[in-house]
Design a protein around this motif. Structure first.
Motif, PDB file in Angstrom:
ATOM      1  N   MET A 131       0.848  -1.188   0.000  1.00  0.00           N
ATOM      2  CA  MET A 131       0.000   0.000   0.000  1.00  0.00           C
ATOM      3  C   MET A 131       0.881   1.235   0.000  1.00  0.00           C
ATOM      4  O   MET A 131       1.816   1.333   0.790  1.00  0.00           O
ATOM      5  N   SER A 132       0.589   2.186  -0.863  1.00  0.00           N
ATOM      6  CA  SER A 132       1.391   3.397  -0.953  1.00  0.00           C
ATOM      7  C   SER A 132       1.189   4.267   0.267  1.00  0.00           C
ATOM      8  O   SER A 132       0.101   4.350   0.829  1.00  0.00           O
ATOM      9  N   ALA A 133       2.247   4.938   0.655  1.00  0.00           N
ATOM     10  CA  ALA A 133       2.171   5.799   1.823  1.00  0.00           C
ATOM     11  C   ALA A 133       1.521   7.124   1.467  1.00  0.00           C
ATOM     12  O   ALA A 133       1.572   7.583   0.333  1.00  0.00           O
ATOM     13  N   ALA A 134       0.868   7.769   2.458  1.00  0.00           N
ATOM     14  CA  ALA A 134       0.324   9.099   2.252  1.00  0.00           C
ATOM     15  C   ALA A 134       1.477  10.075   2.079  1.00  0.00           C
ATOM     16  O   ALA A 134       2.603   9.850   2.529  1.00  0.00           O
ATOM     17  N   SER A 135       1.205  11.180   1.394  1.00  0.00           N
ATOM     18  CA  SER A 135       2.248  12.155   1.124  1.00  0.00           C
ATOM     19  C   SER A 135       2.663  12.898   2.388  1.00  0.00           C
ATOM     20  O   SER A 135       1.986  12.831   3.416  1.00  0.00           O
ATOM     21  N   THR A 136       3.790  13.607   2.305  1.00  0.00           N
ATOM     22  CA  THR A 136       4.255  14.422   3.426  1.00  0.00           C
ATOM     23  C   THR A 136       3.194  15.461   3.765  1.00  0.00           C
ATOM     24  O   THR A 136       2.682  16.144   2.870  1.00  0.00           O
ATOM     25  N   PRO A 137       2.821  15.591   5.029  1.00  0.00           N
ATOM     26  CA  PRO A 137       1.738  16.523   5.368  1.00  0.00           C
ATOM     27  C   PRO A 137       2.130  17.981   5.155  1.00  0.00           C
ATOM     28  O   PRO A 137       3.299  18.354   5.219  1.00  0.00           O
ATOM     29  N   GLU A 138       1.107  18.806   4.922  1.00  0.00           N
ATOM     30  CA  GLU A 138       1.283  20.246   4.770  1.00  0.00           C
ATOM     31  C   GLU A 138       0.755  20.937   6.018  1.00  0.00           C
ATOM     32  O   GLU A 138      -0.285  20.550   6.553  1.00  0.00           O
ATOM     33  N   ASP A 139       1.450  21.978   6.461  1.00  0.00           N
ATOM     34  CA  ASP A 139       1.011  22.753   7.611  1.00  0.00           C
ATOM     35  C   ASP A 139       0.425  24.091   7.171  1.00  0.00           C
ATOM     36  O   ASP A 139       0.873  24.692   6.195  1.00  0.00           O
ATOM     37  N   PHE A 140      -0.566  24.557   7.938  1.00  0.00           N
ATOM     38  CA  PHE A 140      -1.232  25.826   7.655  1.00  0.00           C
ATOM     39  C   PHE A 140      -1.415  26.580   8.968  1.00  0.00           C
ATOM     40  O   PHE A 140      -1.606  25.974  10.017  1.00  0.00           O
ATOM     41  N   ARG A 141      -1.363  27.899   8.884  1.00  0.00           N
ATOM     42  CA  ARG A 141      -1.730  28.744  10.011  1.00  0.00           C
ATOM     43  C   ARG A 141      -3.088  29.356   9.706  1.00  0.00           C
ATOM     44  O   ARG A 141      -3.256  30.027   8.694  1.00  0.00           O
ATOM     45  N   ILE A 142      -4.037  29.112  10.585  1.00  0.00           N
ATOM     46  CA  ILE A 142      -5.413  29.535  10.374  1.00  0.00           C
ATOM     47  C   ILE A 142      -5.759  30.622  11.394  1.00  0.00           C
ATOM     48  O   ILE A 142      -5.571  30.435  12.595  1.00  0.00           O
ATOM     49  N   ALA A 143      -6.272  31.747  10.911  1.00  0.00           N
ATOM     50  CA  ALA A 143      -6.661  32.843  11.801  1.00  0.00           C
ATOM     51  C   ALA A 143      -8.019  32.553  12.420  1.00  0.00           C
ATOM     52  O   ALA A 143      -8.976  32.208  11.717  1.00  0.00           O
ATOM     53  N   THR A 144      -8.114  32.682  13.742  1.00  0.00           N
ATOM     54  CA  THR A 144      -9.386  32.529  14.455  1.00  0.00           C
ATOM     55  C   THR A 144      -9.539  33.690  15.426  1.00  0.00           C
ATOM     56  O   THR A 144      -8.613  34.472  15.641  1.00  0.00           O
ATOM     57  N   ARG A 145     -10.683  33.776  16.048  1.00  0.00           N
ATOM     58  CA  ARG A 145     -10.920  34.872  16.997  1.00  0.00           C
ATOM     59  C   ARG A 145     -10.038  34.754  18.235  1.00  0.00           C
ATOM     60  O   ARG A 145      -9.881  35.715  18.995  1.00  0.00           O
ATOM     61  N   HIS A 146      -9.466  33.573  18.470  1.00  0.00           N
ATOM     62  CA  HIS A 146      -8.572  33.361  19.606  1.00  0.00           C
ATOM     63  C   HIS A 146      -7.118  33.242  19.162  1.00  0.00           C
ATOM     64  O   HIS A 146      -6.307  32.591  19.821  1.00  0.00           O
ATOM     65  N   GLY A 147      -6.780  33.853  18.040  1.00  0.00           N
ATOM     66  CA  GLY A 147      -5.417  33.779  17.535  1.00  0.00           C
ATOM     67  C   GLY A 147      -5.269  32.688  16.493  1.00  0.00           C
ATOM     68  O   GLY A 147      -6.213  31.961  16.184  1.00  0.00           O
ATOM     69  N   HIS A 148      -4.061  32.560  15.972  1.00  0.00           N
ATOM     70  CA  HIS A 148      -3.810  31.577  14.919  1.00  0.00           C
ATOM     71  C   HIS A 148      -3.716  30.166  15.496  1.00  0.00           C
ATOM     72  O   HIS A 148      -3.196  29.964  16.595  1.00  0.00           O
ATOM     73  N   VAL A 149      -4.242  29.204  14.729  1.00  0.00           N
ATOM     74  CA  VAL A 149      -4.107  27.800  15.095  1.00  0.00           C
ATOM     75  C   VAL A 149      -3.315  27.089  14.007  1.00  0.00           C
ATOM     76  O   VAL A 149      -3.303  27.508  12.843  1.00  0.00           O
ATOM     77  N   LEU A 150      -2.657  26.014  14.409  1.00  0.00           N
ATOM     78  CA  LEU A 150      -1.931  25.181  13.459  1.00  0.00           C
ATOM     79  C   LEU A 150      -2.853  24.095  12.930  1.00  0.00           C
ATOM     80  O   LEU A 150      -3.519  23.407  13.702  1.00  0.00           O
ATOM     81  N   ALA A 151      -2.894  23.952  11.609  1.00  0.00           N
ATOM     82  CA  ALA A 151      -3.634  22.853  10.974  1.00  0.00           C
ATOM     83  C   ALA A 151      -2.663  22.069  10.109  1.00  0.00           C
ATOM     84  O   ALA A 151      -1.714  22.632   9.549  1.00  0.00           O
ATOM     85  N   ARG A 152      -2.896  20.786   9.992  1.00  0.00           N
ATOM     86  CA  ARG A 152      -2.017  19.921   9.191  1.00  0.00           C
ATOM     87  C   ARG A 152      -2.894  19.018   8.317  1.00  0.00           C
ATOM     88  O   ARG A 152      -3.900  18.481   8.773  1.00  0.00           O
ATOM     89  N   ARG A 153      -2.478  18.854   7.051  1.00  0.00           N
ATOM     90  CA  ARG A 153      -3.240  18.038   6.109  1.00  0.00           C
ATOM     91  C   ARG A 153      -2.372  16.938   5.529  1.00  0.00           C
ATOM     92  O   ARG A 153      -1.283  17.199   5.018  1.00  0.00           O
ATOM     93  N   TRP A 154      -2.876  15.717   5.631  1.00  0.00           N
ATOM     94  CA  TRP A 154      -2.243  14.546   5.025  1.00  0.00           C
ATOM     95  C   TRP A 154      -3.029  14.204   3.762  1.00  0.00           C
ATOM     96  O   TRP A 154      -4.253  14.017   3.811  1.00  0.00           O
ATOM     97  N   GLN A 155      -2.369  14.094   2.630  1.00  0.00           N
ATOM     98  CA  GLN A 155      -3.035  13.723   1.398  1.00  0.00           C
ATOM     99  C   GLN A 155      -2.937  12.211   1.193  1.00  0.00           C
ATOM    100  O   GLN A 155      -1.944  11.592   1.571  1.00  0.00           O
TER     101      GLN A 155
END
Length: 286
Positions: A1-25
């Motif tokens: 089974m092929s491995a998922a790709s290297t995840p991407e990180d994002f900084r998301i603006a919220t009312r309580h400051g920025h949060v870190l989000a990560r996406r695995w493809q």
């Protein structure tokens, strides 16, 4: 089974400051499908999902997104006290910001522990966009078993070694994170918390997972969730498993989620007085 790709990180603006989000493809050969958004537990963060998001992307062929809620992990620190309705607010605050800024037209929401309650609210808030709901070890109300488990954890975190392990993931946010869990759940202002009223608003298919030995909630929680949802539900009680099935028996959880999303598993009748609940596999992973 092929491995998922290297995840991407994002900084998301919220009312309580920025949060870190990560996406695995998922592996590139897999067709695009609604992504799975993970909502962590009361002491959790992206890092504490460990390799589960990558395995989930690989198994389901879907992108998987996790984020550190405001104040947790690598998101901006918070100094305020969580409001009593913080579980419901997640759907219109940080989750809403992640959804908008990552352009998620549709999604599957998967929540662990208190994240399961948040996932219920997300599914109810966005009925046209939410394709499926998955809860794991979710608390549907404040049970004495939950309070007792938290009191025992509170005593355990008095040990500097236990505190240091948590601090590796939350840094100088650790005191806030502990109070956001212990202080909130043991407070009288939170005693009336319940998912009962919001559950009928969830119309999408749901998978409800719970460990038979969950130290933070009895089987009354998955029964209440499945019994009050507005859409079809599958309930699986995992024998000999505690509060973190995706860590204790990851292959079982991956199999259940993958089959559920593929529409391969039959939908059992909602459990009534101990009947209709599927108990699977052996207990824990070694």
């Amino acid at each position: 089974m092929s491995a998922a790709s290297t995840p991407e990180d994002f900084r998301i603006a919220t009312r309580h400051g920025h949060v870190l989000a990560r996406r695995w493809q998922p592996p590139p050969a897999r067709a695009p499908a609604a992504p799975i958004v993970l909502l962590h537990d009361s002491l959790g963060c992206i890092a504490l999902w460990r390799d589960f998001p990558a395995l989930l992307a690989q198994s389901t062929g879907r992108a998987v997104i996790a984020y550190d809620r405001p104040g947790f992990g690598q998101s901006e620190p918070r100094s305020d006290r969580l409001p009593a309705d913080f579980v419901a607010r997640e759907a219109v605050e940080a989750f809403a910001a992640v959804r908008e800024q990552l352009g998620l037209e549709d999604f599957i929401v998967f929540g662990h522990s208190v994240g399961g309650g948040m996932a219920v609210h997300c599914a109810a808030r966005y009925p046209k966009a939410c394709r499926a709901l998955i809860t794991e070890s979710a608390q549907a109300f404040v049970e004495e078993r939950t309070r007792e488990g938290i009191r025992q954890a509170q005593a355990a975190f008095a040990d500097p070694g236990e505190r240091a392990r948590l601090q590796r993931h939350h840094g100088d946010r650790t005191d806030w994170v502990l109070d956001a869990w212990i202080g909130t759940w043991l407070s009288p202002r939170f005693a009336d918390f319940s998912l009962r009223d919001v559950l009928p608003q969830v119309r999408c298919p749901a998978l409800v997972l719970h460990g038979s030995e969950d130290e933070y909630g009895s089987e009354a929680h998955p029964r209440l969730i499945a019994g009050h949802l507005g859409g079809p539900a599958q309930v699986h009680i995992l024998p000999g498993t505690g509060h973190v099935p995706h860590r204790e028996c990851p292959q079982q959880v991956l199999g259940l989620v993958t089959d559920f999303l593929a529409g391969q598993a039959p939908t059992p009748a909602l459990p009534q007085r101990g009947e209709g609940v599927t108990r699977i596999g052996s207990a824990r992973a070694d």
